[in-house]
Write an enzyme that holds these catalytic residues in place. Structure first.
Site, short mmCIF file in Angstrom:
data_model
loop_
_atom_site.label_atom_id
_atom_site.label_comp_id
_atom_site.label_asym_id
_atom_site.label_seq_id
_atom_site.Cartn_x
_atom_site.Cartn_y
_atom_site.Cartn_z
N VAL A 285 20.49 -8.73 46.84
CA VAL A 285 20.00 -9.39 45.62
C VAL A 285 19.45 -10.77 45.94
O VAL A 285 18.41 -11.17 45.43
CB VAL A 285 21.13 -9.48 44.58
CG1 VAL A 285 20.72 -10.37 43.41
CG2 VAL A 285 21.50 -8.09 44.07
N GLU A 286 20.15 -11.50 46.79
CA GLU A 286 19.76 -12.88 47.06
C GLU A 286 18.45 -12.99 47.84
O GLU A 286 17.56 -13.76 47.46
CB GLU A 286 20.87 -13.59 47.86
CG GLU A 286 22.12 -13.89 47.05
CD GLU A 286 21.90 -14.96 46.00
OE1 GLU A 286 20.95 -15.74 46.12
OE2 GLU A 286 22.69 -15.00 45.03
N THR A 287 18.33 -12.24 48.94
CA THR A 287 17.20 -12.47 49.84
C THR A 287 16.61 -11.19 50.44
O THR A 287 15.95 -11.24 51.46
CB THR A 287 17.61 -13.38 51.01
OG1 THR A 287 18.70 -12.78 51.72
CG2 THR A 287 18.01 -14.76 50.53
N TYR B 212 23.32 -10.95 36.86
CA TYR B 212 23.40 -11.02 38.33
C TYR B 212 24.58 -10.18 38.83
O TYR B 212 24.44 -9.36 39.75
CB TYR B 212 23.56 -12.47 38.76
CG TYR B 212 23.80 -12.66 40.24
CD1 TYR B 212 22.73 -12.78 41.12
CD2 TYR B 212 25.08 -12.71 40.77
CE1 TYR B 212 22.94 -12.96 42.48
CE2 TYR B 212 25.31 -12.87 42.13
CZ TYR B 212 24.23 -13.00 42.98
OH TYR B 212 24.45 -13.15 44.32
#
Length: 346
Positions: free
Chosen positions: A125-127, A313
């Site tokens: 999800v982040e990167t 998220y």
């Protein structure tokens, strides 16, 4: 009379021709900048001249302020947000990432109690598993938000302080490090204070690298979740149903462990939970295209929101973790079946 619509169109055309507002170098003569420099010098022994030179090289970027004004977690509903992260490509690449870094994920999971699928999903999800770590100079992002974003200037000024300490202590070049528009860095997108507090030198090579060292990356994500209260082996989220006549009395928008498994059941929320009645819980209203769907989050769900304070998220991490784990299990089973199949003779 002049046509007001024509005038407005001409004005819009003129603004478009000018293009986006350009970045501007930081004015180090501003009172708040001078006070920050003095604080860093007096408290941590930074050289004022060197710090003035460094901060003068930073650009305050309007694009960063624009991005802060419209994060996806606040601008989108769940059914709009979900497809960004739960799609075939991200699931496939998550299984490939897990296969490539299985040892690092397993070792981090053993040390922290966080299941490997959640470590992988947060990175996904982040990167996008470390592929998209940000294009802004961290220095520019933190300077912009420290001095030109009044709503949270204290928070970001503290992060700028931590960034300068981090780069000095770790011998990193503050002019070259890149990250998100908010100043988050590396594959796990740690803010500087979190980098200094939670990042781990998992392979004991004397340095922490959250861009390229996967044992460090995986262990650091696990350590962050563990330190924020992750309970090993406990569930994260359950689907729930609510009788229509009781839905109006329930609040599914509050991000706090203000309920328990027992209190929600007493209010008519139906869900399966292998937890004691006094276990903390959160009721979540997830906006789908056909209306609100209900879910119940537990302690570990709340811990994920400490990474990013958004129920959207945390739900994306939960669903991606489950999908990636299922894909890895299917791939492992297929590989095992292939290796166990008897060789055919011509």
């Amino acid at each position: 009379m002049r046509n007001p619509l024509a005038g407005a169109l001409l004005l819009c055309a003129a603004l478009l021709a000018l293009g986006p507002e350009p970045a501007a170098g930081l004015d180090i003569k501003r009172t708040e900048v001078k006070e920050f420099i003095a604080h860093m010098a007096d408290t941590y022994g930074f050289k004022k001249r060197a710090l003035r030179k460094l901060l003068k090289s930073a650009d305050s970027q309007p694009a960063i302020l624009d991005a802060m004004a419209k994060p996806a977690e606040k601008a989108k509903l769940w059914y709009e947000y979900r497809p960004i992260f739960i799609n075939e490509r991200r699931i496939r690449e998550g299984s490939e990432f897990w296969t490539a870094h299985r040892q690092a994920l397993d070792e981090a999971s053993i040390k922290t109690g966080v299941a490997p699928e959640y470590l992988a999903a947060i990175l996904g999800v982040e990167t996008y598993y470390g592929r998209l770590t940000g294009t802004y100079r961290v220095l520019d992002a933190l300077v912009t938000l420290s001095f030109d974003y009044p709503p949270r200037e204290k928070f970001f000024r503290d992060e700028l302080e931590q960034f300068l300490l981090l780069t000095r202590d770790a011998h990193l070049d503050p002019k070259t490090l890149r990250g998100s528009y908010a100043g988050a860095m590396g594959a796990p997108q740690f803010m500087p204070s979190n980098y200094r507090r939670f990042a781990v030198d998992a392979d004991a090579n004397g340095r922490i690298d959250l861009w390229n060292d996967w044992p460090d990356v995986c262990a650091s994500v696990g350590n962050y979740l563990k330190e924020h209260g992750w309970n090993a082996g406990e569930p994260v989220l359950s689907e729930a149903t609510v009788p229509p006549e009781k839905a109006g009395d329930l609040d599914g928008r509050k991000l706090a462990l203000s309920e328990t498994v027992g209190s929600l059941a007493a209010k008519g929320v139906s869900f399966d939970a292998a937890l004691a009645p006094d276990a903390p819980a959160i009721l979540i209203a997830a906006d789908e295209a056909d209306g609100v769907h209900w879910r119940v989050g537990y302690n570990n769900f709340f811990v994920i929101t400490r990474y990013n304070h958004s129920a959207l998220y945390a739900m994306a991490v939960y669903e991606l973790a489950a999908a990636v784990k299922q894909r890895v299990q299917l791939n492992d089973a297929a590989e095992l079946a292939t290796s166990a199949a008897p060789a055919t003779t011509p």
